[in-house]
Design a protein around this motif. Sequence first.
Motif, PDB file in Angstrom:
ATOM      1  N   ALA A   1       0.835  -1.202   0.000  1.00 39.40           N
ATOM      2  CA  ALA A   1       0.000   0.000   0.000  1.00 39.40           C
ATOM      3  C   ALA A   1       0.873   1.256   0.000  1.00 39.40           C
ATOM      4  O   ALA A   1       2.092   1.178   0.085  1.00 39.40           O
ATOM      5  CB  ALA A   1      -0.942  -0.024   1.191  1.00 39.40           C
ATOM      6  N   GLU A   2       0.220   2.417  -0.082  1.00 39.06           N
ATOM      7  CA  GLU A   2       0.912   3.663  -0.375  1.00 39.06           C
ATOM      8  C   GLU A   2       2.056   3.994   0.576  1.00 39.06           C
ATOM      9  O   GLU A   2       3.145   4.396   0.137  1.00 39.06           O
ATOM     10  CB  GLU A   2      -0.082   4.836  -0.403  1.00 39.06           C
ATOM     11  N   ALA A   3       1.829   3.883   1.889  1.00 40.31           N
ATOM     12  CA  ALA A   3       2.872   4.290   2.834  1.00 40.31           C
ATOM     13  C   ALA A   3       4.124   3.445   2.623  1.00 40.31           C
ATOM     14  O   ALA A   3       5.244   3.952   2.647  1.00 40.31           O
ATOM     15  CB  ALA A   3       2.370   4.165   4.273  1.00 40.31           C
ATOM     16  N   CYS A   4       3.933   2.156   2.406  1.00 36.22           N
ATOM     17  CA  CYS A   4       5.098   1.300   2.170  1.00 36.22           C
ATOM     18  C   CYS A   4       5.705   1.579   0.795  1.00 36.22           C
ATOM     19  O   CYS A   4       6.922   1.514   0.628  1.00 36.22           O
ATOM     20  CB  CYS A   4       4.724  -0.172   2.354  1.00 36.22           C
TER      21      CYS A   4
ATOM     22  N   MET B   1       8.296   4.127   0.746  1.00 34.21           N
ATOM     23  CA  MET B   1       9.574   3.687   1.312  1.00 34.21           C
ATOM     24  C   MET B   1      10.154   2.510   0.519  1.00 34.21           C
ATOM     25  O   MET B   1      10.928   1.716   1.053  1.00 34.21           O
ATOM     26  CB  MET B   1       9.386   3.290   2.772  1.00 34.21           C
TER      27      MET B   1
ATOM     28  N   CYS C   1      -1.889  -2.747   3.431  1.00 39.11           N
ATOM     29  CA  CYS C   1      -1.770  -2.091   4.726  1.00 39.11           C
ATOM     30  C   CYS C   1      -1.818  -3.064   5.901  1.00 39.11           C
ATOM     31  O   CYS C   1      -2.776  -3.797   6.096  1.00 39.11           O
ATOM     32  CB  CYS C   1      -2.798  -0.983   4.948  1.00 39.11           C
ATOM     33  N   LEU C   2      -0.740  -3.040   6.654  1.00 37.79           N
ATOM     34  CA  LEU C   2      -0.630  -3.839   7.877  1.00 37.79           C
ATOM     35  C   LEU C   2      -0.682  -2.939   9.111  1.00 37.79           C
ATOM     36  O   LEU C   2      -0.505  -3.394  10.226  1.00 37.79           O
ATOM     37  CB  LEU C   2       0.682  -4.641   7.859  1.00 37.79           C
ATOM     38  N   GLY C   3      -0.923  -1.636   8.891  1.00 40.27           N
ATOM     39  CA  GLY C   3      -1.051  -0.710  10.025  1.00 40.27           C
ATOM     40  C   GLY C   3       0.274  -0.374  10.686  1.00 40.27           C
ATOM     41  O   GLY C   3       0.306   0.032  11.841  1.00 40.27           O
ATOM     42  N   ASN C   4       1.368  -0.517   9.943  1.00 42.00           N
ATOM     43  CA  ASN C   4       2.685  -0.190  10.499  1.00 42.00           C
ATOM     44  C   ASN C   4       3.333   0.911   9.656  1.00 42.00           C
ATOM     45  O   ASN C   4       4.517   0.867   9.355  1.00 42.00           O
ATOM     46  CB  ASN C   4       3.551  -1.454  10.512  1.00 42.00           C
ATOM     47  N   CYS C   5       2.529   1.901   9.298  1.00 45.38           N
ATOM     48  CA  CYS C   5       2.872   2.851   8.246  1.00 45.38           C
ATOM     49  C   CYS C   5       3.940   3.876   8.642  1.00 45.38           C
ATOM     50  O   CYS C   5       4.442   4.598   7.786  1.00 45.38           O
ATOM     51  CB  CYS C   5       1.619   3.575   7.793  1.00 45.38           C
ATOM     52  N   ALA C   6       4.262   3.967   9.942  1.00 48.54           N
ATOM     53  CA  ALA C   6       5.325   4.883  10.346  1.00 48.54           C
ATOM     54  C   ALA C   6       6.669   4.169  10.336  1.00 48.54           C
ATOM     55  O   ALA C   6       7.709   4.799  10.481  1.00 48.54           O
ATOM     56  CB  ALA C   6       5.040   5.456  11.732  1.00 48.54           C
ATOM     57  N   LEU C   7       6.639   2.838  10.185  1.00 48.74           N
ATOM     58  CA  LEU C   7       7.864   2.042  10.184  1.00 48.74           C
ATOM     59  C   LEU C   7       7.917   1.190   8.919  1.00 48.74           C
ATOM     60  O   LEU C   7       8.259   0.001   8.950  1.00 48.74           O
ATOM     61  CB  LEU C   7       7.936   1.174  11.452  1.00 48.74           C
ATOM     62  N   SER C   8       7.563   1.816   7.799  1.00 48.30           N
ATOM     63  CA  SER C   8       7.530   1.136   6.510  1.00 48.30           C
ATOM     64  C   SER C   8       8.946   0.887   6.013  1.00 48.30           C
ATOM     65  O   SER C   8       9.865   1.605   6.408  1.00 48.30           O
ATOM     66  CB  SER C   8       6.805   2.003   5.491  1.00 48.30           C
TER      67      SER C   8
ATOM     68  N   GLY D   1       8.777  -4.422  10.925  1.00 49.01           N
ATOM     69  CA  GLY D   1       8.891  -3.100  10.305  1.00 49.01           C
ATOM     70  C   GLY D   1      10.284  -2.822   9.777  1.00 49.01           C
ATOM     71  O   GLY D   1      11.230  -3.562  10.074  1.00 49.01           O
TER      72      GLY D   1
ATOM     73  N   SER E   1       7.217  -4.759  16.160  1.00 52.75           N
ATOM     74  CA  SER E   1       7.720  -5.004  14.803  1.00 52.75           C
ATOM     75  C   SER E   1       9.185  -4.590  14.664  1.00 52.75           C
ATOM     76  O   SER E   1       9.836  -4.949  13.690  1.00 52.75           O
ATOM     77  CB  SER E   1       6.872  -4.266  13.770  1.00 52.75           C
TER      78      SER E   1
ATOM     79  N   SER F   1      -4.288   2.868   4.031  1.00 48.92           N
ATOM     80  CA  SER F   1      -2.844   2.952   4.178  1.00 48.92           C
ATOM     81  C   SER F   1      -2.494   4.281   4.824  1.00 48.92           C
ATOM     82  O   SER F   1      -3.097   5.306   4.522  1.00 48.92           O
ATOM     83  CB  SER F   1      -2.166   2.859   2.818  1.00 48.92           C
TER      84      SER F   1
ATOM     85  N   THR G   1      -2.750   4.792   8.084  1.00 53.65           N
ATOM     86  CA  THR G   1      -3.478   4.986   9.339  1.00 53.65           C
ATOM     87  C   THR G   1      -3.234   3.826  10.290  1.00 53.65           C
ATOM     88  O   THR G   1      -3.115   2.679   9.870  1.00 53.65           O
ATOM     89  CB  THR G   1      -5.001   5.133   9.114  1.00 53.65           C
TER      90      THR G   1
ATOM     91  N   TYR H   1      -4.898  -7.326  11.984  1.00 54.29           N
ATOM     92  CA  TYR H   1      -4.530  -6.824  13.309  1.00 54.29           C
ATOM     93  C   TYR H   1      -4.667  -7.910  14.381  1.00 54.29           C
ATOM     94  O   TYR H   1      -5.477  -7.781  15.312  1.00 54.29           O
ATOM     95  CB  TYR H   1      -5.445  -5.649  13.696  1.00 54.29           C
TER      96      TYR H   1
ATOM     97  N   VAL I   1       0.497  10.486   4.394  1.00 55.55           N
ATOM     98  CA  VAL I   1       1.589   9.693   3.825  1.00 55.55           C
ATOM     99  C   VAL I   1       2.469  10.592   2.966  1.00 55.55           C
ATOM    100  O   VAL I   1       2.000  11.183   1.995  1.00 55.55           O
ATOM    101  CB  VAL I   1       1.046   8.517   2.984  1.00 55.55           C
TER     102      VAL I   1
END
Lengths: 163, 507
Positions: free
Chosen positions: A90-93, A96, A129-136, A147, B14, B176, B178, B216, B407
């Motif tokens: 997904a986008e956030a990953c 990166m 999206c795995l919900g780990n978007c700040a640590l992509s 992550g 993680s 993505s 969130t 999750y 993002v």
Amino acid sequence: MSGKTTLPDQTPREATVAREIALRHGNRADALLEILHDLQEQLGFVPEAALPALAKSLNLSRAEVHGVVTFYHDYRREPAGRHVIKVCRAEACQSMGANELVSMIERFLKVKLGQTTADGAITLEAAYCLGNCALSPAVMVDDRLIGRVDAGKFEKIAAECRS
Amino acid sequence: MSKVFVPRDSAARSVGADEVAAALAAAGHQVIRNGSRGLLFLEPLVEVETRDGRIAYGPVTVEDVASLPIATAGAHRLRLGKIEDHPYLRNQERLTFARCGITDPVSVPDYVAHGGFEGLNKALGLAGSAVVAEVTGSGLRGRGGAGFPTGIKWKTVLDAQADQKYVCCNADEGDSGTFADRMVMEGDPLMLIEGMTIAALAVGATKGFIYIRSEYPDAIAIMKEAIGAAIAANWLGANIQGTDKSFYLEVRRGAGSYICGEETAMLESLEGKRGTVRPKPPIPALEGLFGKPTVINNVLSFAAVPFILAQGGAAYMNYGMGRSRGTLPFQLAGNIRQGGLVEKAFGVTLRELVEGFGGGTFTGKPIRAIQVGGPLGAYVPASQLDLAMDYETLAAAGAMVGHGGIVVFDETVDMAAQARFAMEFCAIESCGKCTPCRIGSTRGVEVIDKIVAGEDRDANLELLSDLCQTMTDGSLCAMGGLTPMPVMSAIRHFPEDFDKPAALAAE
């Protein structure tokens, strides 16, 4: 020869397991997703032979059960490898380098997304999206989230899956 | 023996929080697994309890553990000082995330010691209509993305006549960029239980479901643990705190379908069916789960409610700007140096978030685009960083707040590829019920491919724009209806990416 002959039990094991799980959920049709999750956890996939049994237990048509099994990405119709690795695309990953990571992983494991390695150790899948978007970029190995994945980290993960 | 805190949040795990916690425990320290403070770039963040507050170290690796001066909380190259004094945390306005990272997420005594259940306690003594009035007065709008006033929704359910009503929490956080819902469920799940129980009391519902996406697994496990703890302490279940009010709550797992985050598809899924969208009307508030009046709210909407009841709607209303009241937990994600959760009152600018808190890109290259509000949100160019984050300002700029995901992309991003991905994602995740979304998304991918290949570029750009208009006007829900937003914003702000010479495009 006289007397009765006993026919071997023709009920596939999958159907028996499916019935037991449905019963555990009170044979409630609204719990179908939970039932399918439990079935997959126990058998590794959702076998075709389980569907008529589920339909009967939940008082649904086979088409309705089939429709649910095929609608949701989570349910697999055949066994997976010993471990499932989901790579987030997904986008956030992406921002990166997820697309490059996916290519690297495909080359390294010699499989494409959706396939299982020849040794049966790893099934590779895409996730959105795995919900780990700040640590992509992120991957999930079975239920474990990881992550900041790069080539070195991934090779370690793959080695663990194969050991 | 010093008490040390290591988050059990899955983002912290993680990057090695479990290994750090195990090493600290093996060294004889009392380890508490708290939620995350949301400073995700510093995870695993280890906090040491001292008489002067909690001293933080981070990001800590297993190799660092032996050298951490736990007993003295003294100097170390990873020492961050008192965590509350860290600018990333100090400059936030944490109403919803006030407790997250401080407490043991499933400890009822911890929760109560930090103001938990004050809101529910108050609601237990009020008439349903008074609870609804408090929520209406707060100005709270749905945090899932649509921004519908929560109080009005609740009043509709309260006024409906039925033998059974439901409260459903949409925790299918598929966007993505969130992760705020996940952090609530993993870091302060009792707050979500409290918010849902208050909603149940307000509208007269006795049964509730939390629909959590299967991606999750930690949130599912912690949520179930918290429900057990709340029942054991009589804050949930039959005769809550000795009153005649009862509320029963159940966790249901999703199965990997993005569209089930759309509220009517979620209802279908909760009924055990394929997650296809229902036409509206009837609205779920009148005919929702199993045809009964149903409150459906996002995790963050319910999570805002305990504060509103405890402190009063006016206290919440004091934050924010215009018609966007209160705070929003923004999520800084993607190519960003200091990613994490930033709860601020509406009105904060994108620049304050991305440059101030976020510290720019992770790669150090200039920012080129920012996708705000999830995969259905617009791509905003770096020139619009001074946009204020509130529902109306963003809508006027052709963008949306969505679920607060931000993002960041650096200058290497190919915006035509991002536009193509938006269509591709819609094609993968469309429920298939309506034609504009089911067919339009696939046609959209094809047309973008032609544009990028330089085939009849002008005519195909016009065709794409027409297709997007059809999807916007003709789709049953926001999936097909909003997919054009990232696509058209990419074309509007980054036309050069759609007009490369064929040779370059083929690279």
